[in-house]
Design an enzyme around this catalytic site. Structure first.
Site, mmCIF file in Angstrom:
data_model
loop_
_atom_site.group_PDB
_atom_site.id
_atom_site.type_symbol
_atom_site.label_atom_id
_atom_site.label_comp_id
_atom_site.label_asym_id
_atom_site.label_seq_id
_atom_site.Cartn_x
_atom_site.Cartn_y
_atom_site.Cartn_z
ATOM 1 N N HIS A 75 -5.968 5.395 6.295
ATOM 2 C CA HIS A 75 -6.738 4.169 6.453
ATOM 3 C C HIS A 75 -6.445 3.400 7.742
ATOM 4 O O HIS A 75 -7.288 2.670 8.251
ATOM 5 C CB HIS A 75 -6.436 3.267 5.255
ATOM 6 C CG HIS A 75 -7.150 1.966 5.250
ATOM 7 N ND1 HIS A 75 -8.519 1.877 5.309
ATOM 8 C CD2 HIS A 75 -6.700 0.693 5.220
ATOM 9 C CE1 HIS A 75 -8.879 0.591 5.280
ATOM 10 N NE2 HIS A 75 -7.791 -0.146 5.251
ATOM 11 N N ARG A 104 0.795 -1.221 0.000
ATOM 12 C CA ARG A 104 0.000 0.000 0.000
ATOM 13 C C ARG A 104 0.827 1.270 0.000
ATOM 14 O O ARG A 104 0.503 2.229 -0.709
ATOM 15 C CB ARG A 104 -0.907 -0.003 1.240
ATOM 16 C CG ARG A 104 -1.956 -1.073 1.130
ATOM 17 C CD ARG A 104 -2.784 -1.193 2.376
ATOM 18 N NE ARG A 104 -3.846 -2.171 2.146
ATOM 19 C CZ ARG A 104 -4.697 -2.591 3.080
ATOM 20 N NH1 ARG A 104 -4.580 -2.135 4.308
ATOM 21 N NH2 ARG A 104 -5.629 -3.444 2.778
#
Lengths: 270, 640
Positions: free
Chosen positions: B403, B332
């Site tokens: 996130h 990510r």
């Protein structure tokens, strides 16, 4: 929902249920919501209205919300008479202002049901749902006691159907939509999810009886097969599960009459 | 100065946990019921811990600020949960999952904790299936898997795009069972506002009943915090609006060290921001990168054109180009930075220019629209609700968003903080994901901590506490903590300033995102460290908190949380400034390789930074725990 047909900002009038507490009387109050972007969510519109109320020295509108992506089940407004408002298969937080038009009058209320008393404004107490789960909405499996996961295959159609039922977010729209305030769809979803799986069989009878009895005790009404519940459900859970639960309930009731139980269920050697 | 003793057991890595379980102290069954344990938070970690400890015989009190434990934000995790089952026969093993997680974390996690996580991953799947979690299955009835970022095997178990929901409902059902049995006492709509430390040990909490406003004292023999991450310090994030750092921040102020706050995860695939009013960013699961291809136009001039009008040869599938071995499934942090880079070059798409395409047309041609719908239908629906666009007909527009937070309260191998008796589980602790978390590992860690670690390790602490020795709630420490909470509440209500709480949260978020987001610099962080204290002053002088303390008051709840976020944001920036290297989610522009990849400095920063509170307006103390890698060699992360 229809695609955005306008990109221009617009204004609406809100007619919002205000109630200071469970025991106080409530009433509708009108507020102007101006200069709204059609890409705003309904709850973001309420955020903006609340900030304006705060700056004017008024108390903001209490409303329940959390994840704002349609999965936690917290948000719970009845909008223009429909739980979660216009649109199919969405929770309140997934409603966007592009669903409304310039000059609309939008009525906003809490989910109404005897078993869901109003806490404040648009916030209700839905702890009755937790109590129903406590009565039997589980498979007893202590940590550490589980067999190897692939030891018991589950036919894909059963697993898929169980998943359809398991997508319930516990919001209570089914109860709010029902003229009897019945929790049948909520209970049926859990009973079906666990009852469709091989690991749910040991407690299947006990589960359906306990959950159904608790539902009755908590003041939810009966099902009269109008299926408003499924229509309002943000996860579009099918009312077929109610029929499945009724069959389970009947079978379990009959079996409980003729059940032979071991006289010595506990005790030990040594 | 705090003592940070990791308590990692001696011996070969693969034997540590087994040996530790055999060596640590036990509490006998008759004594367990004499101990009370408080569990704050009821997401995956909190629910699984509360029910597992109750099943062992302890008396458990569970506290959640939600109206039901089922609302905790674990519910929103979409993609999946990793486990080293090797059901796919593709070469997976405990060692590979361990290694991928260590490497994914850019060699900044604690080796022994990560190995344990990989070991118990297989038990988690067994446990969840036994509870009735309806994982996806193959036609033969056996469990299905898919791939996630940072791995070259398929080890991710999933339940459509709602894996977190199904796992949480499994843990919630166990919690409800124990509440029904009377072994867990459930307190919903109760927010922890202080930790009570008696004689140097955590022995209770102060909570506010959010409906009645009552301030309550609760004593226990041990306190567990499983209250999630602090990503809402950025205001806009994929977190729930209510997710907050108040429990861990108040514990920090009572002496618990906060480790590596600068390790924050920016998820590459979220729906882009559309306006000032925005309250929330919505994630599009990483699983979409199994079949979706990420691209932007090769030429700046094409970024405003309709995607369909840009021919194949004019598209830059930049992840496939830059990282051919992992392609669209690179980790990510790497995917997010790459997206930022192409947007900085002016090749971003959408009205703001802050977006890249995630394109399913190849997958639809290859598999058919129905197969794609079966795999990702609910995600495509969410995308449509928010943007009014169909991802079956045109590519999704996505952009990175905050996130997850890898940092958190410091814990030892037993998951106990440096305050004895205070345990921290799940996202709230720091230990397992280093500087970057791999997809499908958060669910794994939450449940590992709750089902399979804390039930063993808490006994080691409790065995040293005399049964019945927990203090009374009349102890002076409880009184003082309650006073602290009451004075803060009345202070908020008394300010009567000009701005709502949300105004300050938005401003904090902008500072954090601009100066401490995907790329950080010394100058930017120094600016943030000037701007945040100024914002804090302004907040305390001019926030407006209407209403009273004696009933449901959402503005008051929010005020306390934002006050804590402002302070935490400052610490986060301080940590980012001090860490003069780039690793995982922490990217300092001064420290990069010529190709733009993270340049770590293992010699100077191969350690955990655990910050210790020193009092109001004092610079906190930076303690360190050296990271000793016994089994793996720290190397440059390579996904090419």
């Amino acid at each position: 929902m229809s695609a955005a047909t306008t990109t221009k900002n617009f204004s609406v009038t809100l007619r919002v249920w205000r109630q200071a507490g469970t025991k106080q009387a409530g009433r509708f109050v009108e507020y102007a919501a101006k200069d709204l972007d059609p890409n705003m969510s309904f709850l973001e519109m309420l955020d903006v209205v609340n900030d304006e109320l705060t700056l004017k020295g008024d108390e903001p509108i209490a409303f329940a919300h959390d994840c704002r992506e349609g999965i936690c089940g917290t948000c719970s407004c009845t909008i223009n008479g429909k739980p979660h408002g216009p649109g199919k298969g969405i929770a309140t937080c997934q409603l966007y202002m592009r669903s409304f038009r310039e000059g609309d009058l939008i009525t906003v209320e809490p989910f109404r049901a005897e078993a869901f008393p109003v806490v404040k404004d648009l916030v209700t107490d839905r702890s009755a749902f937790d109590k129903i789960q406590q009565a039997g909405g589980f498979i007893t499996a202590r940590a550490g006691s589980a067999p190897e996961a692939n030891a018991a295959p589950v036919p894909k159609p059963d697993a898929d159907l169980a998943m359809d039922a398991a997508t319930c977010i516990g919001c209570g729209a089914c109860v709010a939509a029902c003229k009897n305030a019945s929790a049948m769809l909520f209970v049926a979803a859990k009973v079906s999810h666990l009852g469709l799986l091989p690991q749910g069989q040991a407690e299947r009878d006990r589960r359906v009886l306990a959950m159904a009895h608790t539902m009755d005790e908590l003041g939810f009404g009966n099902c009269t097969n109008q299926y408003e519940c499924s229509a309002a459900c943000p996860k579009l859970i099918s009312h077929d599960f109610i029929a499945r639960m009724n069959r389970d309930y009947l079978t379990a009731s009959v079996r409980s009459v003729f059940k032979v139980e071991s006289a010595s269920s506990g005790g030990g050697a040594g | 100065m705090a003592t940070l003793e990791s308590k990692v057991p001696p011996g070969p890595l693969a034997d540590k946990w087994r040996k530790h379980k055999a060596d640590i102290k036990l509490v006998n069954p008759a004594n367990k019921r004499k101990y009370e344990i408080i569990v704050v938070g009821a997401g995956l970690a909190g629910s699984s811990a509360a029910s597992s400890l109750a099943d062992l015989g302890y008396k458990v009190k569970s506290f959640v600020f939600h109206d039901s434990p089922r609302r905790a934000h674990s519910i929103a995790a979409q993609g999946g949960i990793n486990a080293a089952k090797n059901y796919q026969n593709d070469g997976d093993s405990v060692h590979r999952l361990f290694y991928d997680t260590i490497k994914g974390g850019d060699y900044r996690s604690r080796e022994a904790n990560v190995h344990r996580l990989a070991e118990v991953s297989v038990n988690i799947i067994d446990q969840c299936v036994a509870q009735g979690v309806p994982f996806a299955r193959e036609y033969g009835g056996l469990l299905a898997n898919r791939s996630f970022g940072g791995a070259q095997v398929s080890r991710t178990f999933y339940a459509r795009g709602q894996t977190g929901q199904q796992l949480l409902l499994g843990a919630y059902s166990a919690l409800m069972r124990t509440v029904g049995q009377g072994t867990v006492e459930l307190h919903t709509q109760s927010e922890m506002l202080d930790l009570v430390v008696v004689g140097g040990q955590a022995k209770g909490i102060i909570v506010r009943d959010l409906v009645t406003g009552a301030i309550e004292r609760h004593a226990a023999d041990a306190v567990i915090l499983a209250t999630g991450g602090y990503g809402n310090v950025f205001n806009l994030s994929t977190y729930a609006r209510g997710s907050n750092a108040t429990a861990i921040w108040r514990a920090y102020k009572r002496g618990a060290c906060l480790a590596n706050p600068c390790y924050t995860q920016i998820h590459p695939t979220c729906i882009p921001v559309s306006g000032e009013y925005q309250s929330k960013l919505t994630l599009m699961s990483e699983s979409l990168r199994n079949d979706g291809r990420i691209w932007v136009p090769k030429k700046k001039e094409d970024s405003g054109k309709a995607p369909g009008s840009i021919p194949e040869g004019e598209r830059d599938y930049y992840l496939e180009r830059m990282y051919p071995a992992f392609g669209n499934l690179c980790p990510r942090d790497i995917a997010s930075r790459a997206a930022k880079r192409v947007c900085d070059e002016g090749r971003g798409v959408g009205t703001s220019g802050l977006g890249v395409y995630l394109d399913f047309s190849d997958a639809i041609n290859r598999l058919g629209e129905n197969s794609v719908r079966e795999r990702y239908g609910n995600l495509f629906d969410i995308y449509h609700e928010i943007t009014a666009e169909s991802a079956y007909q045109q590519p999704m527009r996505i952009f990175p968003a905050v996130h997850y937070t890898m940092g958190g309260l410091w814990v030892d191998y037993n998951l106990m903080s440096n305050v004895p008796g205070l345990f921290v589980l799940g996202e709230a602790n720091f230990s397992d994901h280093g500087a970057n978390r791999l997809g499908a590992s958060a669910l794994m860690q939450g449940l590992a901590d709750g089902y399979f670690v804390i039930p063993y390790t808490i006994g080691d602490y409790l065995a040293g506490q005399k049964p019945g020795s927990r203090p009374s709630v009349d102890a002076p420490e409880f009184k003082a903590a309650e006073e602290n909470v009451r004075s803060m509440t009345s202070h908020f209500l008394g300010i009567k300033g000009k701005q709502p709480v949300s105004h300050f949260h938005k401003r904090l978020g902008k500072i954090m995102w601009e100066l401490c987001g995907m790329a950080r610099t010394k100058a930017g962080l120094e600016r943030a460290l000037r701007e945040i204290p100024a914002l804090r002053e302004e907040f305390w002088a001019s926030v407006n908190v209407p209403g009273s303390a004696a009933d449901l008051n959402q503005s008051l709840e929010q005020a306390g949380r934002v006050a804590d976020f402002i302070e935490l944001g400052e610490l986060l920036c301080r940590d980012a400034l001090t860490r003069e290297e780039s690793c995982g989610g922490h990217f300092r522009e001064e420290h990069q390789h010529p190709d733009g990849e993270c340049k770590r400095d293992d010699e100077k920063f191969g350690h955990v930074a655990a910050w210790e509170y020193q009092g109001k307006d004092q610079v906190p103390l930076r303690n360190t725990e050296a990271l000793n890698y016994e089994s793996v060699k720290m190397s440059v992360r390579n996904y090419k």
